[in-house]
Write a protein that holds these residues in place. Structure first.
Motif, PDB file in Angstrom:
ATOM      1  N   PRO A  33       3.002 -20.593  -2.073  1.00 17.27           N
ATOM      2  CA  PRO A  33       1.932 -21.010  -1.168  1.00 17.27           C
ATOM      3  C   PRO A  33       0.536 -20.790  -1.763  1.00 17.27           C
ATOM      4  O   PRO A  33      -0.343 -21.640  -1.621  1.00 17.27           O
ATOM      5  CB  PRO A  33       2.135 -20.131   0.071  1.00 17.27           C
ATOM      6  CG  PRO A  33       3.555 -19.683   0.011  1.00 17.27           C
ATOM      7  CD  PRO A  33       3.909 -19.624  -1.436  1.00 17.27           C
ATOM      8  N   HIS A 128       3.348 -20.005   5.881  1.00 15.02           N
ATOM      9  CA  HIS A 128       4.013 -21.176   6.447  1.00 15.02           C
ATOM     10  C   HIS A 128       3.039 -22.304   6.779  1.00 15.02           C
ATOM     11  O   HIS A 128       3.470 -23.410   7.075  1.00 15.02           O
ATOM     12  CB  HIS A 128       4.813 -20.801   7.710  1.00 15.02           C
ATOM     13  CG  HIS A 128       3.964 -20.401   8.870  1.00 15.02           C
ATOM     14  ND1 HIS A 128       3.719 -19.083   9.186  1.00 15.02           N
ATOM     15  CD2 HIS A 128       3.296 -21.139   9.781  1.00 15.02           C
ATOM     16  CE1 HIS A 128       2.941 -19.035  10.253  1.00 15.02           C
ATOM     17  NE2 HIS A 128       2.663 -20.269  10.622  1.00 15.02           N
ATOM     18  N   GLU A 129       1.746 -22.031   6.711  1.00 13.61           N
ATOM     19  CA  GLU A 129       0.762 -23.075   7.028  1.00 13.61           C
ATOM     20  C   GLU A 129       0.802 -24.149   5.942  1.00 13.61           C
ATOM     21  O   GLU A 129       1.006 -23.856   4.766  1.00 13.61           O
ATOM     22  CB  GLU A 129      -0.638 -22.474   7.136  1.00 13.61           C
ATOM     23  CG  GLU A 129      -0.796 -21.581   8.349  1.00 13.61           C
ATOM     24  CD  GLU A 129      -2.203 -21.042   8.500  1.00 13.61           C
ATOM     25  OE1 GLU A 129      -3.164 -21.845   8.360  1.00 13.61           O
ATOM     26  OE2 GLU A 129      -2.334 -19.844   8.733  1.00 13.61           O
ATOM     27  N   GLU A 130       0.596 -25.370   6.362  1.00 10.32           N
ATOM     28  CA  GLU A 130       0.566 -26.478   5.411  1.00 10.32           C
ATOM     29  C   GLU A 130      -0.595 -26.273   4.435  1.00 10.32           C
ATOM     30  O   GLU A 130      -1.732 -26.066   4.873  1.00 10.32           O
ATOM     31  CB  GLU A 130       0.391 -27.805   6.136  1.00 10.32           C
ATOM     32  CG  GLU A 130       1.606 -28.208   6.955  1.00 10.32           C
ATOM     33  CD  GLU A 130       2.815 -28.484   6.086  1.00 10.32           C
ATOM     34  OE1 GLU A 130       2.661 -29.042   4.977  1.00 10.32           O
ATOM     35  OE2 GLU A 130       3.928 -28.122   6.507  1.00 10.32           O
ATOM     36  N   PRO A 131      -0.348 -26.317   3.131  1.00  6.27           N
ATOM     37  CA  PRO A 131      -1.411 -26.087   2.153  1.00  6.27           C
ATOM     38  C   PRO A 131      -2.659 -26.955   2.343  1.00  6.27           C
ATOM     39  O   PRO A 131      -3.776 -26.434   2.240  1.00  6.27           O
ATOM     40  CB  PRO A 131      -0.731 -26.347   0.810  1.00  6.27           C
ATOM     41  CG  PRO A 131       0.693 -25.958   1.073  1.00  6.27           C
ATOM     42  CD  PRO A 131       0.961 -26.432   2.483  1.00  6.27           C
ATOM     43  N   PRO A 132      -2.536 -28.263   2.657  1.00  4.91           N
ATOM     44  CA  PRO A 132      -3.761 -29.047   2.844  1.00  4.91           C
ATOM     45  C   PRO A 132      -4.614 -28.547   4.021  1.00  4.91           C
ATOM     46  O   PRO A 132      -5.844 -28.557   3.953  1.00  4.91           O
ATOM     47  CB  PRO A 132      -3.257 -30.466   3.116  1.00  4.91           C
ATOM     48  CG  PRO A 132      -1.887 -30.509   2.519  1.00  4.91           C
ATOM     49  CD  PRO A 132      -1.333 -29.126   2.701  1.00  4.91           C
ATOM     50  N   ILE A 133      -3.973 -28.087   5.082  1.00  9.41           N
ATOM     51  CA  ILE A 133      -4.710 -27.572   6.246  1.00  9.41           C
ATOM     52  C   ILE A 133      -5.361 -26.243   5.893  1.00  9.41           C
ATOM     53  O   ILE A 133      -6.534 -26.002   6.206  1.00  9.41           O
ATOM     54  CB  ILE A 133      -3.771 -27.451   7.469  1.00  9.41           C
ATOM     55  CG1 ILE A 133      -3.310 -28.838   7.886  1.00  9.41           C
ATOM     56  CG2 ILE A 133      -4.458 -26.722   8.621  1.00  9.41           C
ATOM     57  CD1 ILE A 133      -2.195 -28.860   8.902  1.00  9.41           C
TER      58      ILE A 133
END
Length: 156
Positions: A33, A128-133
């Motif tokens: 991540p 767990h957060e989306e990398p682009p966000i």
């Protein structure tokens, strides 16, 4: 009698040799991540330091550090930092893990407080957060910090 690093000493926190090997293999930096977020930040033209102490005298390292903007980014693992969405207490060594994770959370809060008192902005992102966000949040935070700092001629 010499104990090799992978075999479990009597006082080990691990419930088995297999668990000990797994835990020894966990990375403290350059996780998937982190690398994904760093790649997106770099593609946006941002330059930063990796795994650095924001405050030299304090033995705490941030995963991504923007020194001139004074922004410290932590990419927290769901297990190690007790993500409310994903963390589950292991069935073995429950007391150890409950104490370990709550200690990590208290240290995280203390770190945030120390850095904020030293004039830093802290960004915490879950693995767990989306990398682009996550990267977009960091980009906005760095831009805001730079805007606040432009009363002089501070750029980075």
């Amino acid at each position: 009698m010499e104990v090799d690093q992978l075999s479990r000493p009597r006082e080990s926190w691990a419930s088995s040799d297999a668990i000990r090997r797994t835990m020894l293999g966990c990375r403290s930096r350059d996780t998937r991540p982190e690398k994904a977020i760093r790649s997106l930040l770099h593609a946006k033209g941002l330059r930063f330091r990796v795994c650095t102490r924001p405050v030299a005298q304090v033995r705490r390292t941030a995963d991504i550090v923007f020194t001139k903007a004074r922004v410290a980014v932590f990419v927290d693992g769901c297990f190690w930092h007790g993500c409310p969405q994903h963390y589950r207490v292991p069935r073995t060594n429950t007391t150890y893990w409950t104490n370990k994770i709550s200690g990590n959370q208290m240290r995280d809060q203390e770190t945030d407080s120390i850095l904020q008192n030293a004039g830093w902005t802290v960004v915490r992102v879950w693995e767990h957060e989306e990398p682009p966000i996550a990267a977009a949040t960091v980009v906005r935070t760095v831009a805001d910090a730079r805007d606040r700092g432009t009363s002089g001629s501070q750029t980075s």
